[in-house]
Design an enzyme around this catalytic site. Structure first.
Site, PDB file in Angstrom:
ATOM      1  N   HIS A   1       1.771   4.432  -2.850  1.00  0.00           N
ATOM      2  CA  HIS A   1       1.887   5.887  -2.671  1.00  0.00           C
ATOM      3  C   HIS A   1       3.263   6.363  -3.126  1.00  0.00           C
ATOM      4  O   HIS A   1       3.399   7.399  -3.779  1.00  0.00           O
ATOM      5  CB  HIS A   1       1.741   6.253  -1.196  1.00  0.00           C
ATOM      6  CG  HIS A   1       0.337   6.252  -0.669  1.00  0.00           C
ATOM      7  ND1 HIS A   1      -0.698   6.911  -1.301  1.00  0.00           N
ATOM      8  CD2 HIS A   1      -0.202   5.705   0.453  1.00  0.00           C
ATOM      9  CE1 HIS A   1      -1.810   6.760  -0.571  1.00  0.00           C
ATOM     10  NE2 HIS A   1      -1.536   6.022   0.482  1.00  0.00           N
TER      11      HIS A   1
ATOM     12  N   HIS B   1       0.832  -1.204   0.000  1.00  0.00           N
ATOM     13  CA  HIS B   1       0.000   0.000   0.000  1.00  0.00           C
ATOM     14  C   HIS B   1       0.874   1.265   0.000  1.00  0.00           C
ATOM     15  O   HIS B   1       0.743   2.137  -0.857  1.00  0.00           O
ATOM     16  CB  HIS B   1      -0.916  -0.018   1.234  1.00  0.00           C
ATOM     17  CG  HIS B   1      -1.769   1.195   1.381  1.00  0.00           C
ATOM     18  ND1 HIS B   1      -3.089   1.221   1.001  1.00  0.00           N
ATOM     19  CD2 HIS B   1      -1.500   2.434   1.852  1.00  0.00           C
ATOM     20  CE1 HIS B   1      -3.594   2.419   1.235  1.00  0.00           C
ATOM     21  NE2 HIS B   1      -2.652   3.173   1.758  1.00  0.00           N
ATOM     22  N   GLU B   2       1.773   1.326   0.983  1.00  0.00           N
ATOM     23  CA  GLU B   2       2.613   2.520   1.083  1.00  0.00           C
ATOM     24  C   GLU B   2       3.547   2.635  -0.112  1.00  0.00           C
ATOM     25  O   GLU B   2       3.858   3.732  -0.567  1.00  0.00           O
ATOM     26  CB  GLU B   2       3.410   2.506   2.396  1.00  0.00           C
ATOM     27  CG  GLU B   2       2.541   2.565   3.647  1.00  0.00           C
ATOM     28  CD  GLU B   2       1.550   3.721   3.661  1.00  0.00           C
ATOM     29  OE1 GLU B   2       1.835   4.781   3.057  1.00  0.00           O
ATOM     30  OE2 GLU B   2       0.467   3.572   4.261  1.00  0.00           O
TER      31      GLU B   2
ATOM     32  N   HIS C   1       3.552   6.749  -6.735  1.00  0.00           N
ATOM     33  CA  HIS C   1       2.812   7.933  -7.175  1.00  0.00           C
ATOM     34  C   HIS C   1       3.717   9.172  -7.082  1.00  0.00           C
ATOM     35  O   HIS C   1       3.663  10.057  -7.932  1.00  0.00           O
ATOM     36  CB  HIS C   1       1.578   8.098  -6.264  1.00  0.00           C
ATOM     37  CG  HIS C   1       0.482   8.941  -6.834  1.00  0.00           C
ATOM     38  ND1 HIS C   1      -0.582   9.345  -6.073  1.00  0.00           N
ATOM     39  CD2 HIS C   1       0.271   9.453  -8.063  1.00  0.00           C
ATOM     40  CE1 HIS C   1      -1.401  10.081  -6.822  1.00  0.00           C
ATOM     41  NE2 HIS C   1      -0.904  10.145  -8.031  1.00  0.00           N
TER      42      HIS C   1
HETATM   43 ZN   LIG Z   1      -2.782   5.289   1.959  1.00  0.00          ZN
END
Ligand SMILES: [Zn+2]
Length: 718
Positions: free
Chosen positions: A505, A501-502, A508
């Site tokens: 990010h 998940h991280e 991104h």
């Molecule tokens: Zn998040």
């Protein structure tokens, strides 16, 4: 941990929560460096142009902030009072280039304040957050500056701007209007006071939660540990050691510690004890009680929204999100809530039956749920966490996240030795298929008492092309249990998901390809920002990734196919619980921030009544109760915005289906569109437009309901 799909999805993303949250966009580059400044805070001359962490001491920050704020203020004044008529270059581009020193000082400071804080850093944080708010106010409430922006905005069609320039101008205009730049002076003064007060309260809120977490440790003897598997004992022993209890075991209120204990510990009395301490964070009478802070923050937000012409804070907040209105967010949550409750009720009945089967004569309580769910999972799927965990080594999961990025986006990660702020933090040089430098990635994975709880992505430098080809430095921070010396670091399946998940990010931020800093990377609405992160979690479950990287820490053998199948079969297990735990928080958040009159708010009473209104199951407690709901009150990045995770989940489920439909989880053409319109596109387009460009249509809720086992045919099955 449970097969709780929501578990790690709802992650405290510090990047959007710190006092910088609304603020960082304008603190952008400029090239002159004041000679008076502590030069090492600004002249980043280590490898990859990193700050020299070893020379930076807490007492450097206050003078550095003072000078950096003054420099930025002077830059803004020069732009606002320029004698030349407003042009895109002398106003918008100039703003984009301003504030570079401040950004550097602040980014180092907030990395430390989140991941390696101290009493000294905390004191500076309390001091500096109202100063930053005041500075921010002075910028966004500058009527002379706003007049130039408004003038440009009105003439925008005649300015011959590129698409990106048009977007930047529009975003500046919206930001200034939403901050109150167009209001009269008395209203502006009141707004400024509100913002400053909110900043102080937000800092205090987070520090109170951390203080309650630090203050508690349940110190245990070996004889108290019945049910705990080896990995949990090892972790508890390491924590006890860190806290000065030799040869003992300690359970703390860090989520990974307390949830593991609740899941495995046979001692019902100890489960109850730690659960109570956990859900009472921020609600303990005394100096760390957050309830009065919440009442004041909610009232101030309401007042601010009304000054800006909105009926309440939720209306104000969602107006600039992908959802646009609270009604749209509620519609999604309502669609899920009823199904989730039905599924949770069936799950509860199954757990109660298990208790009866074991001869238990008590009603399932909130501190029992995880324990019996784990037992049921073990019985039903012949699967237990202790059997799975040796297959999820931290280092292998990091490699798996990197390999996924290689196959999707052609990135390579090479470990590098550079000076960082803590010995546990590691760094990788990120290069593209042509060997060009893309970014520096820093991973800081282990829990420690100087780190805030949760997991987040942040950055030391964001991508841009306005002041040269600036490459980003991106940081992932997690709170995984640190193993004893010589032992491999093992993750739960949920921890592994948090890592992915991280890392989503992080990509991104790292793949960002824009010219203007305002639009870079994760600078998108918060109901869109969880798309890249939650989508990335899907690749952890792709069989070829698991087969290659889920390897036993002792034998090196891949996870047997049968175990893998059973693991994936449990994906919708306990999803009623997880969905209720989350959705209740999102509904309470929207209700709290939609109150017509928030004066004299009794926080405890409000929470109780609102849960009654939505018919919250008695056996489940909100994932974050209001007194420690940092997403809403520790900076406010997710206030009236907690629904965002589910909003993004609609997008991520639908987006991953785009890969599934091709029959290839790494389909190059789909990956290319994903990169072009999502991971590298920052805030170049409205989120709905960006999504439609990637997918060819807007998302539907169907894939989300299937993913959570909430489709019509499934909701009554536990
Ligand atoms: Zn998040």
């Amino acid at each position: 941990m449970s097969r709780n799909r929501l578990g790690r999805s709802f992650i405290f993303d510090y990047r959007f929560l710190g006092p910088l949250s609304d603020y960082i966009g304008l603190m952008k580059r400029q090239n002159t460096v004041s000679a008076k400044l502590n030069s090492f805070l600004v002249d980043w001359s280590e490898a990859f142009e990193l700050p020299p962490f070893a020379s930076i001491k807490p007492h450097h920050f206050r003078p550095a902030f003072d000078q950096a704020l003054a420099t930025h203020r002077a830059e803004i004044d020069a732009i606002a009072t320029s004698k030349s008529p407003a042009s895109f270059d002398n106003t918008i581009a100039a703003l984009e280039k301003s504030g570079r020193i401040l950004e550097r000082v602040a980014s180092v400071f907030f990395v430390l304040a989140g991941a390696d804080t101290s009493d000294e850093i905390e004191a500076i944080e309390r001091e500096i957050s109202p100063l930053l708010a005041r500075h921010n106010n002075a910028l966004y409430l500058d009527r002379v500056l706003y007049a130039r922006i408004a003038d440009l905005y009105q003439r925008r069609d005649a300015l011959a701007l590129s698409a990106e320039q048009g977007r930047v101008l529009e975003r500046y205009h919206t930001r200034f209007v939403r901050a109150g730049a167009a209001l009269d002076k008395p209203a502006q003064n009141r707004l400024a006071a509100i913002n400053e007060r909110l900043a102080s309260l937000g800092t205090q809120f987070g520090q109170n939660v951390l203080a309650d977490e630090k203050a508690f440790a349940m110190v245990l003897d070996e004889s108290d540990l019945a049910g705990l598997p080896e990995f949990a004992r090892t972790a508890a022993r390491a924590v006890a050691e860190e806290r000065g209890h030799k040869s003992k075991y300690a359970i703390t209120l860090a989520r990974s510690s307390v949830e593991t204990f609740l899941q495995f510990a046979a001692r019902r009395d100890l489960r109850e004890k730690v659960f109570h301490a956990w859900i009472k964070r921020g609600e303990n009478v005394g100096p760390t009680d957050n309830r009065m802070l919440i009442a004041e923050m909610v009232a101030l937000r309401d007042e601010r929204a009304k000054l800006l012409g909105f009926a309440n804070f939720a209306d104000y907040r969602l107006d600039d999100q992908m959802a646009k209105t609270p009604a749209a967010a509620r519609k999604l949550l309502d669609e899920v809530w009823g199904r989730a409750r039905t599924k949770a009720a069936a799950e509860r009945d199954a757990l109660q039956a298990l208790i009866a089967e074991e001869g238990g004569n008590f009603a399932l309580a909130p501190w029992d749920w995880r324990y019996y769910a784990e037992k049921l999972r073990k019985t039903r799927y012949d699967l237990d966490e202790a059997e799975i965990k040796p297959y999820f080594q931290l280092d292998k999961m990091i490699e798996a996240a990197f390999e996924t990025a290689r196959r999707l986006f052609g990135l390579t990660f090479t470990p590098v030795t550079v000076p960082l702020y803590h010995l546990d933090a590691r760094a990788w040089n990120v290069t593209d298929a042509q060997g060009r430098h893309v970014a520096l990635f820093i991973g800081d994975y282990f829990a420690r008492s100087s780190k805030h709880s949760g997991a987040w992505m942040t950055s030391l430098r964001d991508q841009e092309r306005l002041s040269g080809d600036i490459r980003p430095v991106v940081v992932n921070v997690c709170n995984f249990s640190k193993p004893a010396a010589g032992e491999p670091a093992l993750l739960s399946f949920d921890d592994a998901r948090t890592l992915f998940h991280e890392f989503g990010h992080a990509l991104h931020g790292m793949l960002s390809s824009v010219t203007y800093p305002l639009l870079a990377g994760t600078a998108v609405p918060s109901d869109f920002v969880e798309l890249p992160s939650q989508l990335y979690e899907h690749w952890l479950e792709v069989p070829e990734i698991l087969q290659q990287y889920a390897r036993h820490s002792r034998t090196g053998q891949p996870m047997p196919q049968a175990l893998l199948d059973r693991l994936l079969a449990t994906r919708t297990f306990n999803q009623g619980f997880a969905t209720v735990e989350y959705t209740a928080c999102a509904l309470v958040d929207l209700d709290l921030h939609s109150l017509p009159d928030s004066a004299a708010l009794d926080v405890t009473e409000f929470e109780r009544k609102d849960l009654e209104r939505i018919d919250m199951p008695a056996e489940i407690v909100m994932r974050h109760r209001l007194p420690h709901f940092q997403h809403l009150f520790s900076g406010g990045g997710y206030a009236a915005g907690y629904y965002s995770y589910m909003w993004s989940e609609v997008l991520d489920a639908d987006a991953f289906a785009a890969f599934e439909e091709t029959g290839n989880a790494f389909d190059p053409a789909t990956a290319r569109r994903l990169r072009d319109f999502v991971y590298s596109a920052g805030n170049l387009r409205e989120p709905a437009e960006a999504y439609q460009s990637f997918r060819g249509r807007l998302p539907t809720v169907d894939a989300l309901l299937r993913k959570r086992g909430l489709a019509d045919s499934e909701v009554t099955r536990p």
